[in-house]
Design an enzyme around this catalytic site. Structure first.
Site, PDB file in Angstrom:
ATOM      1  CB  CYS A  51      12.856  26.975  38.138  1.00 28.24           C
ATOM      2  SG  CYS A  51      12.325  28.693  38.353  1.00 28.24           S
TER       3      CYS A  51
ATOM      4  CG  HIS B  57       9.058  25.102  40.757  1.00 28.55           C
ATOM      5  ND1 HIS B  57      10.343  24.770  41.093  1.00 28.55           N
ATOM      6  CD2 HIS B  57       9.087  26.422  40.422  1.00 28.55           C
ATOM      7  CE1 HIS B  57      11.119  25.833  40.993  1.00 28.55           C
ATOM      8  NE2 HIS B  57      10.384  26.851  40.575  1.00 28.55           N
TER       9      HIS B  57
END
Length: 525
Positions: free
Chosen positions: A349, A461
């Protein structure tokens, strides 16, 4: 109260302070109730956390309530955490309402302007849950004795009143002063609030409980309320934590273990850069349980050591955390590690965004810096936008798979930036919306990798929660280091489910559940 009652029974877990173990104890009680045959749901009206959980319909809630829903073996919904506060800068947080960003508000504006609206949202969400389940277990936040916050409280004692919930007050004996913290909390509560507290749980106990008994007897005589359980500290829990405050206690525990055992020559040294605005640190939980991994966090350049892998995590403010890396010398050290020392680097991310050539924020969505040079390890460029992408995804990757095969993966995306490629690049992951998600979407490429997978990044994630991918990646690094690959690695998802039962059995054996059921006015199945 029978199972046919229209509104669910309630129980509330509050604490004398933050990080006393409320979230984990709530998860334990949820699993106990599930084991006993009750359709149970968790609830926390307002959660402050940078560790998010994405629901099946692509909404964002606090991870603790997602974990507690998993303990109940139900799908998490935003009703379980209708308001999520994500700290963004000092005294400013992004307010997420029913899983979607509402506004960035400072503490005063939130308290004086938004809390009256929040009360209605909280009550409605709680009512829906109580209409759908048989028991709702509520979790408080911080301490109910914060006198400056009580008049507009929506998460502790006023919430307990709205839910007509008996309260279990939890205190952490590991940090000391447990009796003072319990008695002091009760003294600050109003008589009506004190009456709602039905008993105490002393958590994280280490030692001989018989030596504690005189104190327990004094506490019960002093307060007129029972100690319902003394819960021994449970090491290697295997269930993710709510927020980064727990990382400090984990670090102390890890140092104790290292002093006893040290790092094995057969282990990989994997280090995560602990950013000031670190988020979704649970991405790395599986690495902490792999036997061939020595896992640690790096906060300062002095802690660098001799890592085999450097990981860049998520962040609530990518631009400011990137500036932090540059100001502390960590950015230059990471670049040298990857480019000169040929070390392995991966980013998830925000970490993926930082690995690129440039980060652009012309509208100021992330910070007041319109443009920053990235670490320059991937040929990508990120532009920050107002729209946040939150979605459960599944897909596949050939990265580290070998012999032309693919590895099935899943996880979730939660980010505001849009990343583009500045040149032809190997795209390691191909993803699509999870099949239970009503959102439609085509299969799309995600992430970038260079140098035969030595440096890679992704928006996914949970990528390291995929056992086959994680093991293939670790084995590639092992082989490159001259170590033998490990054939039978950790099965993280199986172990996590076992961990819920282990936690529940541990708490059940030290908590007087018969009295808890009495307080809830339900009959044990």
């Amino acid at each position: 109260m029978s199972k046919e009652t229209k509104l669910a029974a309630t129980l509330m877990v509050q604490g004398t302070a933050s990080d006393v173990g409320k979230s984990i104890l709530t998860a334990a009680i949820c699993r106990i109730l599930f084991q006993d045959g009750w359709q149970t749901a968790p609830f926390k009206s307002q959660n402050m956390s940078l560790n998010s959980y994405v629901t099946y319909d692509g909404k964002e809630i606090g991870r603790a309530q997602g974990v507690q829903a998993d303990a109940c073996r139900i799908l998490a919904t935003t009703d379980m955490n209708p308001i999520l506060l994500k700290p963004k800068q000092d005294m400013v947080a992004q307010v997420v309402v029913h899983g979607k960003p509402y506004s960035d508000l400072d503490a005063r504006t939130y308290r004086e302007t938004y809390l009256p609206q929040a009360e209605v949202i909280v009550k409605d969400a709680l009512h829906r849950l109580r209409s759908q389940y048989e028991v709702v277990v509520l979790e408080g936040a911080g301490s109910p004795a914060e006198v400056n916050l009580k008049d507009r409280d929506i998460v502790n004692m006023r919430l307990a009143g709205w839910a007509d919930a008996p309260v279990l007050l939890v205190a952490d004996i590991d940090r000391g002063g447990v009796f003072a913290s319990i008695v002091g909390t009760l003294e600050i509560l109003t008589p009506e609030e004190r009456e709602r507290v039905k008993g105490f749980i002393i958590n994280k106990f280490r030692g001989d409980v018989s030596l504690l008994k005189p104190g327990l007897d004094w506490l019960e005589e002093r307060t007129g309320k029972p100690v319902l359980g003394v819960i021994p500290y449970l090491p290697q829990l295997g269930i993710e934590d709510e927020d980064s405050a727990s990382l400090d206690s984990k670090r102390v525990q890890r140092r104790r273990e290292e002093a006893s055992h040290g790092k094995s020559a057969d282990q990989l040294d994997i280090a995560v850069i602990r950013l000031p605005r670190l988020s979704n640190f649970t991405d790395f939980d599986p690495l902490q349980e792999e036997k061939d991994v020595h896992f640690r966090y790096i906060t300062h350049l002095s802690e660098w050591g001799k890592p085999d892998v450097i990981l860049l995590p998520g962040s609530k403010n990518t631009m400011d955390d990137l500036r932090h890396l540059k100001e502390t010398g960590l950015a230059e050290r990471i670049q040298a590690f990857a480019q000169t020392e040929h070390g392995s680097v991966a980013g998830i991310c925000a970490g993926y965004q930082m690995l690129g050539m440039k980060l652009l924020d012309p509208e100021g969505y992330e910070s007041d810096h319109p443009e920053l040079e990235g670490l320059g390890l991937l040929p990508t460029e990120t532009v920050f936008t107002a729209e946040k992408r939150t979605i459960l995804v599944q897909g596949s990757t050939a990265l580290f798979a070998g012999d032309g095969s693919e590895i099935i993966i899943d996880g979730y995306e939660i980010h505001m930036g849009r990343t583009s490629y500045l040149q032809d690049v190997e795209v390691p992951f191909y993803l699509q919306a999870f099949e239970t998600n009503p959102a439609s979407g085509e299969r799309h490429g995600d992430g970038a990798t260079v140098d035969e997978g030595r440096v890679w990044g992704t928006y996914l994630h949970g990528i390291l929660h995929n056992d086959e991918f994680r093991r293939a990646w670790l084995n590639r690094i092992r082989v490159n280091k001259g170590l033998l690959p490990v054939a039978d690695g950790l099965r993280y998802k199986e172990r996590r489910e076992q961990a819920f039962d282990r936690l529940a059995n541990h708490v059940r054996s030290h908590l007087d559940m018969s009295r808890v059921y009495e307080m809830m006015k339900v009959t044990k199945s």
